[in-house]
Design a protein around this motif. Structure first.
Motif, short mmCIF file in Angstrom:
data_model
loop_
_atom_site.label_atom_id
_atom_site.label_comp_id
_atom_site.label_asym_id
_atom_site.label_seq_id
_atom_site.Cartn_x
_atom_site.Cartn_y
_atom_site.Cartn_z
N SER A 53 0.83 -1.21 0.00
CA SER A 53 0.00 0.00 0.00
C SER A 53 0.86 1.26 0.00
O SER A 53 0.49 2.26 -0.62
N SER A 54 1.99 1.22 0.67
CA SER A 54 2.84 2.43 0.69
C SER A 54 3.40 2.73 -0.70
O SER A 54 3.53 3.89 -1.08
N LYS A 55 3.69 1.69 -1.47
CA LYS A 55 4.19 1.92 -2.84
C LYS A 55 3.10 2.54 -3.70
O LYS A 55 3.37 3.45 -4.50
N MET A 56 1.87 2.05 -3.54
CA MET A 56 0.77 2.65 -4.30
C MET A 56 0.59 4.10 -3.85
O MET A 56 0.41 5.00 -4.68
N GLY A 57 0.66 4.34 -2.55
CA GLY A 57 0.51 5.69 -2.03
C GLY A 57 1.59 6.64 -2.51
O GLY A 57 1.32 7.81 -2.78
N GLU A 58 2.82 6.15 -2.63
CA GLU A 58 3.90 6.99 -3.13
C GLU A 58 3.58 7.46 -4.55
O GLU A 58 3.76 8.63 -4.87
N TYR A 59 3.11 6.56 -5.39
CA TYR A 59 2.74 6.95 -6.75
C TYR A 59 1.60 7.97 -6.72
O TYR A 59 1.68 9.03 -7.34
N LYS A 63 3.23 11.30 -7.73
CA LYS A 63 3.42 11.20 -9.18
C LYS A 63 2.13 11.03 -9.97
O LYS A 63 2.17 10.71 -11.16
N SER A 64 0.99 11.23 -9.37
CA SER A 64 -0.27 10.97 -10.09
C SER A 64 -0.42 11.90 -11.29
O SER A 64 0.15 12.99 -11.34
N ALA A 65 -1.23 11.46 -12.23
CA ALA A 65 -1.47 12.22 -13.46
C ALA A 65 -2.20 13.54 -13.22
O ALA A 65 -2.18 14.41 -14.08
N ILE A 66 -2.83 13.70 -12.04
CA ILE A 66 -3.52 14.97 -11.77
C ILE A 66 -2.63 15.95 -11.01
O ILE A 66 -3.01 17.09 -10.78
N GLY A 67 -1.44 15.54 -10.61
CA GLY A 67 -0.49 16.42 -9.95
C GLY A 67 -0.72 16.54 -8.44
O GLY A 67 -1.78 16.19 -7.92
N THR A 68 0.28 17.04 -7.78
CA THR A 68 0.28 17.12 -6.31
C THR A 68 -0.83 18.02 -5.77
O THR A 68 -1.51 17.66 -4.82
N LYS A 69 -1.01 19.19 -6.36
CA LYS A 69 -2.01 20.13 -5.84
C LYS A 69 -3.40 19.50 -5.85
O LYS A 69 -4.12 19.54 -4.84
N LEU A 70 -3.78 18.91 -6.96
CA LEU A 70 -5.12 18.34 -7.05
C LEU A 70 -5.23 17.05 -6.23
O LEU A 70 -6.29 16.76 -5.67
N GLY A 162 -9.64 6.29 -3.60
CA GLY A 162 -9.69 4.96 -3.01
C GLY A 162 -8.61 4.72 -1.99
O GLY A 162 -8.86 4.16 -0.91
N TYR A 163 -7.40 5.15 -2.29
CA TYR A 163 -6.28 4.94 -1.37
C TYR A 163 -6.50 5.66 -0.04
O TYR A 163 -6.29 5.09 1.03
N TYR A 164 -6.96 6.91 -0.11
CA TYR A 164 -7.16 7.65 1.13
C TYR A 164 -8.42 7.21 1.87
O TYR A 164 -8.49 7.33 3.09
N ASN A 165 -9.39 6.63 1.17
CA ASN A 165 -10.51 5.97 1.85
C ASN A 165 -9.97 4.76 2.62
O ASN A 165 -10.33 4.53 3.77
N PHE A 166 -9.11 3.97 1.99
CA PHE A 166 -8.48 2.81 2.63
C PHE A 166 -7.75 3.23 3.90
O PHE A 166 -7.93 2.63 4.97
N LEU A 167 -6.93 4.28 3.81
CA LEU A 167 -6.18 4.74 4.99
C LEU A 167 -7.13 5.25 6.07
O LEU A 167 -6.90 5.01 7.27
N ALA A 168 -8.18 5.96 5.68
CA ALA A 168 -9.14 6.46 6.66
C ALA A 168 -9.83 5.31 7.39
O ALA A 168 -10.02 5.36 8.61
N ILE A 169 -10.19 4.27 6.66
CA ILE A 169 -10.83 3.11 7.28
C ILE A 169 -9.88 2.47 8.29
O ILE A 169 -10.28 2.14 9.41
N ILE A 170 -8.62 2.30 7.90
CA ILE A 170 -7.62 1.72 8.82
C ILE A 170 -7.53 2.57 10.08
O ILE A 170 -7.67 2.08 11.20
N MET A 171 -7.30 3.87 9.91
CA MET A 171 -7.05 4.72 11.07
C MET A 171 -8.29 4.94 11.92
O MET A 171 -8.21 4.99 13.15
N ASN A 172 -9.46 5.09 11.29
CA ASN A 172 -10.68 5.22 12.09
C ASN A 172 -10.98 3.93 12.84
O ASN A 172 -11.46 3.95 13.97
N GLY A 173 -10.71 2.79 12.19
CA GLY A 173 -10.99 1.50 12.81
C GLY A 173 -10.14 1.21 14.04
O GLY A 173 -10.60 0.58 14.98
N VAL A 174 -8.90 1.68 14.01
CA VAL A 174 -8.01 1.43 15.15
C VAL A 174 -7.79 2.68 16.01
O VAL A 174 -7.03 2.65 16.96
#
Length: 191
Positions: A53-59, A63-70, A162-174
């Motif tokens: 998940s951290s590798k997906m998050g790094e991208y 590096k996403s196609a919409i850029g850092t700001k967006l 999706g990735y930040y929903n995943f992280l939110a679920i993890i952190m809210n759950g614990v």
């Protein structure tokens, strides 16, 4: 006065980590994040999931196609959707630094539709709000996003959501604790 529930998975002592956990932790520390924090503390309990998940998050974050700001705008929208304090704490200052206006950030925090966004920000806001709220995106919103960002941009925008929903679920759950109070916490929405 708001009482915070206790963190269910606080950071363990380094001598309590197994080899896979130590390696996963060191990979995060050696990567662009430079430290073990936020969602990676509970994810440490599943080092392979943390690594993948951290590798997906790094991208998606860097590096996403919409850029850092967006991407940062998407992260704030997701953090607000989940009332995810750690992501808000981490990303609100970054969003401001990369050019998201304070008025936009404040509106998102309050659950209001921001005014005065750029056209790109408006497209991302509409798209991300729809996918998080409606669990889908209307044809009008989808077509605007595709016309502006192309297929790769649409997929990456969905990926950031999706990735930040995943992280939110993890952190809210614990109940991952917010590292400090420099950034005002999100107020829960009235249910």
């Amino acid at each position: 006065m708001q009482v915070n529930a206790q963190d269910r998975m606080p950071i363990p002592a380094m001598d309590q980590l197994n080899d896979a956990q130590r390696k996963a932790a060191q990979d995060i520390i050696d990567g662009p994040r430079k430290a073990l924090y936020g969602p990676f503390i509970p994810l440490l309990r599943s080092p392979e999931l943390m690594d993948r998940s951290s590798k997906m998050g790094e991208y998606l974050r860097y590096k996403s196609a919409i850029g850092t700001k967006l991407s940062e705008l998407v992260i704030l929208i997701v953090a607000r959707h989940w009332t995810q304090q750690v992501e808000w704490y981490l990303h609100q200052p970054i969003a401001l630094k990369v050019g998201i206006k304070q008025e936009v950030i404040d509106a998102i925090a309050d659950g209001r539709t921001p005014q005065g966004m750029s056209e790109d920000e408006q497209i991302v806001y509409d798209f991300s709000t729809e996918i998080n709220t409606n669990k889908g995106v209307s044809d009008v919103t989808y077509n605007r996003a595709k016309a502006r960002f192309g297929d790769t941009g649409v997929i990456d925008m969905l990926g950031v959501n999706g990735y930040y929903n995943f992280l939110a679920i993890i952190m809210n759950g614990v109940r991952t604790e917010n590292p400090d109070t420099k950034v005002a916490p999100l107020k829960p929405f009235v249910k």
